[in-house]
Motif scaffolding. Structure first.
Motif, PDB file in Angstrom:
ATOM      1  N   TYR A 196      13.006   3.385 -33.170  1.00 37.70           N
ATOM      2  CA  TYR A 196      13.193   2.710 -34.451  1.00 37.70           C
ATOM      3  C   TYR A 196      14.134   1.518 -34.408  1.00 37.70           C
ATOM      4  CZ  TYR A 196      10.748   6.638 -36.468  1.00 37.70           C
ATOM      5  OH  TYR A 196       9.797   7.557 -36.760  1.00 37.70           O
ATOM      6  N   VAL A 197      15.226   1.637 -33.681  1.00 42.58           N
ATOM      7  CA  VAL A 197      16.257   0.605 -33.728  1.00 42.58           C
ATOM      8  C   VAL A 197      15.975  -0.541 -32.752  1.00 42.58           C
ATOM      9  CG1 VAL A 197      18.723   0.141 -33.484  1.00 42.58           C
ATOM     10  CG2 VAL A 197      17.960   2.262 -34.559  1.00 42.58           C
ATOM     11  N   ALA A 198      15.528  -0.232 -31.538  1.00 40.26           N
ATOM     12  CA  ALA A 198      15.291  -1.291 -30.549  1.00 40.26           C
ATOM     13  C   ALA A 198      14.316  -2.358 -31.067  1.00 40.26           C
ATOM     14  CB  ALA A 198      14.818  -0.702 -29.218  1.00 40.26           C
ATOM     15  N   PRO A 199      13.174  -1.986 -31.674  1.00 40.97           N
ATOM     16  CA  PRO A 199      12.289  -3.045 -32.200  1.00 40.97           C
ATOM     17  C   PRO A 199      12.933  -3.864 -33.325  1.00 40.97           C
ATOM     18  CG  PRO A 199      11.091  -0.987 -31.985  1.00 40.97           C
ATOM     19  CD  PRO A 199      12.537  -0.677 -31.745  1.00 40.97           C
ATOM     20  N   LEU A 200      13.755  -3.230 -34.144  1.00 39.24           N
ATOM     21  CA  LEU A 200      14.435  -3.978 -35.204  1.00 39.24           C
ATOM     22  C   LEU A 200      15.426  -4.974 -34.625  1.00 39.24           C
ATOM     23  CD1 LEU A 200      15.037  -1.116 -37.796  1.00 39.24           C
ATOM     24  CD2 LEU A 200      13.359  -2.966 -37.916  1.00 39.24           C
ATOM     25  N   LEU A 201      16.150  -4.563 -33.593  1.00 41.88           N
ATOM     26  CA  LEU A 201      17.081  -5.490 -32.955  1.00 41.88           C
ATOM     27  C   LEU A 201      16.339  -6.617 -32.239  1.00 41.88           C
ATOM     28  CD1 LEU A 201      19.780  -3.011 -31.609  1.00 41.88           C
ATOM     29  CD2 LEU A 201      19.960  -4.552 -33.567  1.00 41.88           C
ATOM     30  N   LEU A 223      22.633   0.628 -39.421  1.00 40.32           N
ATOM     31  CA  LEU A 223      21.317   1.270 -39.376  1.00 40.32           C
ATOM     32  C   LEU A 223      21.396   2.749 -39.004  1.00 40.32           C
ATOM     33  CD1 LEU A 223      19.078  -1.388 -37.598  1.00 40.32           C
ATOM     34  CD2 LEU A 223      18.863  -0.582 -39.963  1.00 40.32           C
ATOM     35  N   THR A 224      22.236   3.064 -38.045  1.00 39.66           N
ATOM     36  CA  THR A 224      22.228   4.434 -37.530  1.00 39.66           C
ATOM     37  C   THR A 224      23.148   5.382 -38.277  1.00 39.66           C
ATOM     38  OG1 THR A 224      23.894   3.888 -35.858  1.00 39.66           O
ATOM     39  CG2 THR A 224      21.576   3.711 -35.210  1.00 39.66           C
ATOM     40  N   VAL A 225      24.087   4.867 -39.021  1.00 42.74           N
ATOM     41  CA  VAL A 225      25.015   5.743 -39.736  1.00 42.74           C
ATOM     42  C   VAL A 225      24.843   5.627 -41.247  1.00 42.74           C
ATOM     43  CG1 VAL A 225      27.452   6.295 -40.146  1.00 42.74           C
ATOM     44  CG2 VAL A 225      26.686   5.683 -37.860  1.00 42.74           C
ATOM     45  N   HIS A 226      24.607   4.412 -41.763  1.00 46.21           N
ATOM     46  CA  HIS A 226      24.648   4.213 -43.205  1.00 46.21           C
ATOM     47  C   HIS A 226      23.298   4.062 -43.895  1.00 46.21           C
ATOM     48  CE1 HIS A 226      28.948   4.090 -43.164  1.00 46.21           C
ATOM     49  NE2 HIS A 226      28.906   3.228 -42.175  1.00 46.21           N
ATOM     50  N   VAL A 227      22.292   3.521 -43.241  1.00 47.69           N
ATOM     51  CA  VAL A 227      21.005   3.295 -43.894  1.00 47.69           C
ATOM     52  C   VAL A 227      20.076   4.471 -43.630  1.00 47.69           C
ATOM     53  CG1 VAL A 227      18.990   1.800 -44.045  1.00 47.69           C
ATOM     54  CG2 VAL A 227      21.267   0.803 -43.797  1.00 47.69           C
ATOM     55  N   VAL A 228      19.787   4.706 -42.367  1.00 50.20           N
ATOM     56  CA  VAL A 228      18.961   5.834 -41.960  1.00 50.20           C
ATOM     57  C   VAL A 228      19.818   6.653 -41.012  1.00 50.20           C
ATOM     58  CG1 VAL A 228      16.872   6.541 -40.748  1.00 50.20           C
ATOM     59  CG2 VAL A 228      16.873   4.448 -42.106  1.00 50.20           C
ATOM     60  N   ASP A 229      20.050   7.906 -41.351  1.00 50.74           N
ATOM     61  CA  ASP A 229      20.933   8.719 -40.538  1.00 50.74           C
ATOM     62  C   ASP A 229      20.250   9.087 -39.231  1.00 50.74           C
ATOM     63  OD1 ASP A 229      22.917  10.261 -39.546  1.00 50.74           O
ATOM     64  OD2 ASP A 229      22.616  11.942 -40.902  1.00 50.74           O
ATOM     65  N   LEU A 230      20.513   8.277 -38.209  1.00 48.69           N
ATOM     66  CA  LEU A 230      19.977   8.547 -36.884  1.00 48.69           C
ATOM     67  C   LEU A 230      21.058   9.085 -35.961  1.00 48.69           C
ATOM     68  CD1 LEU A 230      17.649   5.455 -36.390  1.00 48.69           C
ATOM     69  CD2 LEU A 230      17.029   7.764 -37.081  1.00 48.69           C
ATOM     70  N   THR A 231      22.156   9.531 -36.547  1.00 45.57           N
ATOM     71  CA  THR A 231      23.202  10.175 -35.776  1.00 45.57           C
ATOM     72  C   THR A 231      23.359  11.597 -36.306  1.00 45.57           C
ATOM     73  OG1 THR A 231      24.952   9.497 -37.288  1.00 45.57           O
ATOM     74  CG2 THR A 231      24.471   8.012 -35.463  1.00 45.57           C
ATOM     75  N   PRO A 232      23.884  12.472 -35.491  1.00 42.65           N
ATOM     76  CA  PRO A 232      24.108  13.831 -35.992  1.00 42.65           C
ATOM     77  C   PRO A 232      25.073  13.834 -37.170  1.00 42.65           C
ATOM     78  CG  PRO A 232      24.219  13.773 -33.615  1.00 42.65           C
ATOM     79  CD  PRO A 232      24.172  12.340 -34.079  1.00 42.65           C
ATOM     80  N   ARG A 233      24.949  14.818 -38.025  1.00 43.57           N
ATOM     81  CA  ARG A 233      25.718  14.893 -39.246  1.00 43.57           C
ATOM     82  C   ARG A 233      27.228  14.933 -39.017  1.00 43.57           C
ATOM     83  NH1 ARG A 233      23.765  16.717 -44.465  1.00 43.57           N
ATOM     84  NH2 ARG A 233      21.880  16.681 -43.261  1.00 43.57           N
ATOM     85  N   TYR A 234      27.678  15.425 -37.866  1.00 45.60           N
ATOM     86  CA  TYR A 234      29.101  15.524 -37.604  1.00 45.60           C
ATOM     87  C   TYR A 234      29.786  14.175 -37.562  1.00 45.60           C
ATOM     88  CZ  TYR A 234      28.267  13.991 -32.829  1.00 45.60           C
ATOM     89  OH  TYR A 234      27.888  13.262 -31.751  1.00 45.60           O
ATOM     90  N   ASP A 235      29.022  13.100 -37.429  1.00 44.47           N
ATOM     91  CA  ASP A 235      29.624  11.798 -37.196  1.00 44.47           C
ATOM     92  C   ASP A 235      30.009  11.090 -38.481  1.00 44.47           C
ATOM     93  OD1 ASP A 235      30.436   9.470 -35.922  1.00 44.47           O
ATOM     94  OD2 ASP A 235      28.471   8.581 -36.200  1.00 44.47           O
ATOM     95  N   VAL A 236      31.276  10.967 -38.684  1.00 43.39           N
ATOM     96  CA  VAL A 236      31.796  10.148 -39.761  1.00 43.39           C
ATOM     97  C   VAL A 236      32.935   9.344 -39.148  1.00 43.39           C
ATOM     98  CG1 VAL A 236      32.919  10.124 -42.008  1.00 43.39           C
ATOM     99  CG2 VAL A 236      31.210  11.866 -41.501  1.00 43.39           C
ATOM    100  N   PRO A 237      32.797   8.025 -39.071  1.00 39.44           N
ATOM    101  CA  PRO A 237      33.856   7.223 -38.454  1.00 39.44           C
ATOM    102  C   PRO A 237      35.204   7.471 -39.111  1.00 39.44           C
ATOM    103  CG  PRO A 237      31.902   5.904 -38.786  1.00 39.44           C
ATOM    104  CD  PRO A 237      31.667   7.225 -39.480  1.00 39.44           C
ATOM    105  N   ALA A 238      36.258   7.345 -38.344  1.00 37.27           N
ATOM    106  CA  ALA A 238      37.610   7.691 -38.782  1.00 37.27           C
ATOM    107  C   ALA A 238      38.083   6.868 -39.969  1.00 37.27           C
ATOM    108  CB  ALA A 238      38.583   7.511 -37.620  1.00 37.27           C
TER     109      ALA A 238
END
Length: 171
Positions: A30-35, A154-169
């Motif tokens: 999903y992300v590589a083609p967008l970039l 894209l991976t954290v805020h628009v479409v969650d493509l990271t595991p749920r545990y990830d919230v930047p500090a």
């Protein structure tokens, strides 16, 4: 429940390779083609401002873009997700630190990718005309800053493509 949701915490000593690989595959799809599309827009913007394309694809019939450069975007997503999963998140790095480190690593990765393409295949993936480093130029760091920010969004805020545990500090 989100397919990427897992119950890891920043202090969890074991980081599952299965989760890493599954999320990496999702991001590559999903992300590589967008970039890659963003890269085309950046090259057009460079031409609008400077009158010539910032980087060229000498072995592409199109000159100003190449489908072959998708391999570099797959590599950049690999770099950004690997840094995130194994370095940034476990250390709870702030977003601005992630952007700075990620931008420099990807900028160097762009040069390495261009160099390796020529060394291994004899064909250029891309060149920056007039640049001392041939496969990357100084101004490219600003494009990498925007690419890393967009990756993060894209991976954290628009479409969650990271595991749920990830919230930047810092959020």
């Amino acid at each position: 429940m989100n397919a990427n949701a897992i119950a890891l915490t920043p202090t969890t000593p074991h980081r599952s390779f299965g989760v890493y690989a599954r999320v990496l595959a999702t991001q590559i799809l999903y992300v590589a083609p967008l970039l890659w599309l963003l890269e085309l827009a950046q090259n057009q913007a460079w031409k609008a401002v400077n009158g010539t394309y910032g980087w060229l694809y000498p072995d592409s019939p199109y000159g100003w873009f190449s489908f072959g450069s998708m391999v570099l975007w797959v590599g950049s997503v690999f770099l950004m997700w690997t840094m995130h999963y194994y370095w940034f998140h476990p250390r709870q790095m702030k977003a601005w630190s992630r952007v700075c480190v990620g931008s420099v690593v990807c900028w160097v990765g762009e040069w390495i990718g261009g160099f390796m393409a020529v060394a291994l295949t004899g064909k250029h993936l891309h060149v920056w005309p007039g640049a001392t480093l041939v496969y990357v130029s100084g101004p490219a760091i600003f494009f990498w800053v925007s690419n890393v920010i967009i990756y993060h969004l894209l991976t954290v805020h628009v479409v969650d493509l990271t595991p749920r545990y990830d919230v930047p500090a810092d959020e």
